[in-house]
Scaffold this active site. Sequence first.
Site, PDB file in Angstrom:
ATOM      1  CB  VAL A 278       0.249  -0.437  12.234  1.00 48.76           C
ATOM      2  CG1 VAL A 278       0.794   0.503  11.177  1.00 48.76           C
ATOM      3  CG2 VAL A 278      -1.238  -0.207  12.420  1.00 48.76           C
TER       4      VAL A 278
ATOM      5  CD  GLU B 290      -2.504   0.937   2.893  1.00 44.03           C
ATOM      6  OE1 GLU B 290      -2.065   0.107   3.740  1.00 44.03           O
ATOM      7  OE2 GLU B 290      -3.518   1.637   3.096  1.00 44.03           O
TER       8      GLU B 290
ATOM      9  CE  LYS C  92      -7.176   0.795   3.696  1.00 45.33           C
ATOM     10  NZ  LYS C  92      -5.937   1.157   4.415  1.00 45.33           N
TER      11      LYS C  92
ATOM     12  CB  CYS D 172      -4.119  -2.119   4.295  1.00 46.49           C
ATOM     13  SG  CYS D 172      -3.144  -2.429   5.795  1.00 46.49           S
TER      14      CYS D 172
HETATM   15  C1  ACM Z   1      -4.067  -0.094   7.134  1.00 52.28           C
HETATM   16  O1  ACM Z   1      -5.177  -0.206   6.618  1.00 52.28           O
HETATM   17  N1  ACM Z   1      -3.070   0.512   6.503  1.00 52.28           N
HETATM   18  C2  ACM Z   1      -3.795  -0.640   8.467  1.00 52.28           C
END
Ligand code: ACM
Length: 256
Positions: free
Chosen positions: A167, A38, A107, A140
């Site tokens: 994370v 990402e 996203k 992510c």
């Molecule tokens: C994330 O969605 N970068 C944790």
Amino acid sequence: MRVGFYQFAPKLGDKNHNLRKVAKILEKNRLDLLVLPELFNTGYVFESFDELYGVSEPINGPTARLLVRFAKDKNMVIVGGFAERSLGRVYNSALIVTPHNIHVYRKIHLFYKEKELFVSGDGPLVPYEVDGWRLGVIICFDWLFPEACRTLALKGADVIAHPANLVLPYAQNAMITRAIENGVYVILANRIGEERGIRFTGGSEIISPKGEILVKAPEDKEMLGIAEIDPKLARDKRFTPLNDIFEDRKPHLYFL
Ligand code: ACM
């Protein structure tokens, strides 16, 4: 088919450095599909919208041009996250570059302070047709919403590419379940390193439709992970001789 992820530590705000690193990998290696993390070209922990906006790009910007050049020269597919500038807003998006096409996935599920910087995306949750196999993309935190992978799988995805800047340590395990429950391959490309006190958890991986980890990166080391896969195996949704993952669903009993 040879597929891979490139796990590395992008430098915050240093697009030249990040693009050079990826170009070096692409110069030396030819895969059928490479998945990058990402926001691989910009880094992740932005302090303000202005800072993010300054490194964002339209879908025909320098990052896309670099990936298009390699996709054409090497006849391969490349997926990687970037900050997409559009009409004064910024989406946390992924480029899906094939030798013939370019697509963008925005996203849908923004994580934590991303909500203060990005506009949440409208997907789309559709797989892209590539030379006889189909590629779905999530980014992510989309992992936490099983509907995203399920939608892609029900629409025919054989492989799900998952660019990430994780994370927390959960998704690397959870994606094994996403692969099994949908009978698809998963390529999770996470990043490593630290930005402004936030540490990323690495552990990129390629997972088979049976949940086998075909290759796995460490938590803290750069790695190009490569595996041989057969996307056609993802078309067989039988779980036992008497169970089929899709045919046995009972959608009339589920919440919509
Ligand atoms: C994330 O969605 N970068 C944790």
